[in-house]
Design an enzyme around this catalytic site. Structure first.
Site, PDB file in Angstrom:
ATOM      1  N   GLU A 109      -7.069  -4.217  -1.082  1.00  0.00           N
ATOM      2  CA  GLU A 109      -7.693  -5.212  -2.404  1.00  0.00           C
ATOM      3  C   GLU A 109      -8.962  -5.576  -1.780  1.00  0.00           C
ATOM      4  O   GLU A 109      -9.886  -5.425  -2.526  1.00  0.00           O
ATOM      5  CB  GLU A 109      -6.736  -6.207  -2.451  1.00  0.00           C
ATOM      6  CG  GLU A 109      -5.533  -5.787  -3.091  1.00  0.00           C
ATOM      7  CD  GLU A 109      -4.719  -6.933  -3.466  1.00  0.00           C
ATOM      8  OE1 GLU A 109      -4.330  -7.166  -4.633  1.00  0.00           O
ATOM      9  OE2 GLU A 109      -4.114  -7.594  -2.693  1.00  0.00           O
ATOM     10  N   GLU A 129       2.938  -3.741  -1.465  1.00  0.00           N
ATOM     11  CA  GLU A 129       3.631  -4.850  -1.797  1.00  0.00           C
ATOM     12  C   GLU A 129       5.019  -4.838  -2.245  1.00  0.00           C
ATOM     13  O   GLU A 129       6.194  -5.376  -2.160  1.00  0.00           O
ATOM     14  CB  GLU A 129       2.793  -5.932  -2.396  1.00  0.00           C
ATOM     15  CG  GLU A 129       1.341  -6.413  -1.957  1.00  0.00           C
ATOM     16  CD  GLU A 129       0.419  -5.446  -1.638  1.00  0.00           C
ATOM     17  OE1 GLU A 129      -0.704  -5.923  -1.443  1.00  0.00           O
ATOM     18  OE2 GLU A 129       0.736  -4.295  -2.116  1.00  0.00           O
TER      19      GLU A 129
END
Length: 698
Positions: A109, A129
């Site tokens: 990210e 995740e």
């Protein structure tokens, strides 16, 4: 974090290089985020700096967020990851991410928020995740679709699996893919220099998502998740968040993503998965052995017994690049074992998991032998012969006579007394249990059983070997069944009692499978072999006359000779060539006749009661195991059941699940079960540790 914001590199000395230096995996905890933000702000303020390169120190870019912060306020303490990314993306100077090793989760990210990305061809990029019951919470579900396209982003986010930079080459995600790591930084500096010259600051947030038939892709993804993983809400929310990248303005979609993240982080599924994440890492720690204990070298190995289990263990070692000598008593048995290993590699090759060269290299490490003397020079030998003490003790005596000093003697027993086996040798300190689970080359769990005299360096060496083999190792002390099989015995006893009271095998299996277990107790028994369970019950009844079993499982063998899948007849019927379990009228009738003969009144039993009785049977025995020191910690038991016995990851293991339910509620239900007139009252006597922990919870 090592700060280099004002160290100028590049031909025009106008590029600031900032290194993420947070060993061992450059995780983005609060201290690291703060240092990064300060470095970036300093580079923005420096007039002589035209652009910035962000690179990881050591072997990787960043493995992402510090998961330990997820349940603490630090994860949202300013600057949180979203604030750091916004500082980069909206800043006045271009930032180039130089990626090597891996960029995972928050690390990716962070890179997505940069204005350009350069990566080595073998660098791994992932948003994993979902494997913790979460979704990317710092813009990953919004920027990845804009840079990699909807199809690839959906796959990466919903599966959590990594892709290499080479696989992502050609997408706007990567501006350059290079072959050699030693030119990564120069390439990134050159690109940053060029962007600084021209004032280029392309932002992922300003792009639109490229997608064909977006509605169809999203619908197909939802259908697949509903069919394959219905108990994983994170996957559904991942799809919802990616859909927001198509439907909403970027800032509104970010808010939607963050709302989903908070929702998931509070879910029982995510708590369970995060518990197991840390539990697996904690399991490798042995409480009473110093961390600096020396490790014995393992450069070669041997396996005694070339049956299904022995062949699988040999394949584990071969996969790790360890030369293996495979011993059998006869040429025919040895040839069958080698053929089994060869077939497994051929199947892997045919499915594209390995190529011909790798298959040949692994098989080259295998040496079939017929004489114990040939094993004398190996560093470890693993015995995998028939599960009878007399048979195994003869093997150990033969090994003791030929093995070199310092060699480790391991037994693959699932329940026999390792201390007795060790006593048959003159080197009890070198003896240890390595309980692999079938199929050994696939199953993750390895129970490492330490005997009373097992040396510390032997235990540490085998734990290190387990990691090299890709196994999740859990340490157990010696007892009948160790951790997993000792607990499953109580689970199976309770399953038999349920049949006496009115349930059918199909109902019991269906109830626990809907709860999330991979396989119910009766399908599991059919797969393992009902005759094996029969022999175990007879032995235990002789050794512990007070141990009370239902007679129904014995009658399955004694009157119907239904041994399970291997003969096409067990608790269920099986058609030739199929493992689909078909309820058996013959078995159901046998159960009805047993109840009549013993004046047992059948009653309606709810699925909820079935699940509680079977799971709480595991929990109570788990606490007994903790009470007598067979397991080090409750989380080790959870790891064993999640990795070796099909307990659903999203429940966190039986011990964690009981905590989530509340131990007072567990004890109250156990008291109700004990009052059942057909119950064995001793079965539901609470373990001392269970009572103590319930009191602590209060």
């Amino acid at each position: 974090m090592q700060e280099q914001a004002l160290k100028l590199e590049g031909r025009r000395a106008s590029i600031a290089v900032i290194r993420i230096d947070s060993p061992p995996v450059n995780s983005l905890g609060h201290a690291t985020r703060t240092a990064l933000a300060e470095s970036i702000q300093a580079a923005h303020a420096a007039k002589e700096v035209d652009a910035i390169v962000l690179i990881g120190a050591g072997k990787l870019f960043s493995a992402g967020a510090d998961i330990r912060e997820f349940d603490r306020p630090e994860v949202w303490k300013s600057p949180d990851l979203s604030e750091l990314i916004a500082l980069i993306e909206r800043g006045p100077k271009p930032v180039v991410a130089a990626i090597h090793g891996m960029a995972m989760g928050g690390g990716l990210e962070l890179a997505l928020g940069c204005h350009a990305r350069v990566a080595t061809h073998n660098a791994l990029l992932a948003l994993p995740e979902v494997k913790l019951g979460l979704l990317p919470g710092a813009g990953g579900t919004q920027r990845l679709p804009r840079l990699a396209g909807l199809t690839r982003a959906l796959d990466m986010i919903v599966s959590g699996e990594p892709q290499t930079a080479a696989e992502l080459q050609g997408t706007p995600l990567l501006d350059q893919v290079i072959e050699h790591e030693d030119v990564l930084l120069p390439a990134a500096v050159a690109l940053a220099e060029q962007m600084g010259e021209h004032g280029e600051r392309p932002m992922a947030s300003a792009r639109t998502v490229t997608a064909e038939n977006a509605d169809l892709q999203l619908a197909a993804a939802r259908e697949q998740v509903a069919r394959r993983t219905p108990r994983e809400p994170a996957k559904r929310r991942c799809i919802d968040a990616v859909e927001a990248s198509l439907l909403l303005p970027f800032e509104a979609a970010l808010e939607r993503e963050l709302a989903y993240f908070h929702e998931l982080s509070a879910s029982s599924e995510s708590r369970a998965l995060r518990h197991l994440f840390f539990a697996e890492r904690t399991a490798a720690s042995i409480s009473d052995i110093p961390k600096d204990t020396p490790v014995r070298p393992i450069h070669s190995a041997a396996v005694v017994g070339a049956g299904t289990m022995g062949a699988g263990i040999a394949q584990c070692l071969l996969d790790a690049g360890i030369p293996v000598k495979l011993l059998e008593a006869s040429r025919a048995a040895l040839d069958r074992g080698v053929a089994t290993i060869t077939r497994q590699y051929q199947r892997a090759r045919d499915k594209g998991r390995i190529d011909d060269a790798r298959m040949a290299a692994r098989l080259k490490l295998l040496t079939p032998v017929l004489d114990y003397a040939a094993l004398g020079d190996v560093d470890i030998v693993i015995e995998a012969v028939f599960e009878q003490f007399d048979v195994k003790s003869k093997v150990f005596q033969s090994l003791d006579a030929v093995m070199k000093p310092g060699a480790i003697l391991a037994t693959n027993t699932s329940m026999l007394d390792i201390n007795r086996l060790a006593a048959t040798t003159g080197r009890a300190g070198d003896v240890i249990g390595t309980h692999f689970f079938s199929p050994a080359h696939v199953m993750r769990l390895l129970e490492v059983v330490r005997g009373e005299q097992t040396r510390a360096d032997v235990l540490v060496t085998v734990m290190r070997l387990a990691k090299k083999l890709g196994k999740t190792a859990v340490v157990a002390r010696v007892c009948d069944g160790f951790i997993g099989n000792r607990m499953i015995e109580q689970y199976l006893r309770q399953a038999g009692f349920l049949l006496e009271e009115g349930a059918t095998p199909a109902q019991v299996d269906r109830a626990v499978e809907q709860f999330g277990l991979a396989m119910g107790p009766f399908r599991m028994s059919d797969m393992a072999g009902n005759d094996i369970g029969y022999d175990i019950r007879k032995r235990r009844s002789r050794e512990t006359p007070s141990l009370f079993y239902s007679r129904i499982p014995d009658l399955l063998i004694e009157t119907l000779n239904r041994k399970g899948q291997k003969v096409g007849r067990g608790w269920y019927d099986y058609q030739e060539g199929s493992y689909q379990a078909i309820p058996s009228a013959e078995v159901d009738d046998m159960i009805v006749q047993f109840r009549k003969a013993h004046n047992l009144q059948a009653r309606q039993i709810s699925d909820e009661e079935i699940v509680k009785r079977l799971v709480y049977a595991l929990v109570n025995e788990g606490y007994r195991i903790l009470d007598d020191g067979t397991a080090q910690r409750a989380s080790d038991i959870d790891v064993a059941y999640a990795t070796g016995y099909g307990f659903p990851d999203t429940r966190g293991g039986p011990m964690f699940y009981a905590d989530e339910v509340g131990l007072d509620k567990v004890l109250a239900d156990m008291a109700v079960f004990a009052r059942n007139p057909q119950a064995d009252p001793a079965f539901w006597v609470p373990a001392a540790g269970l009572l103590a922990r319930a009191e602590a919870q209060r």
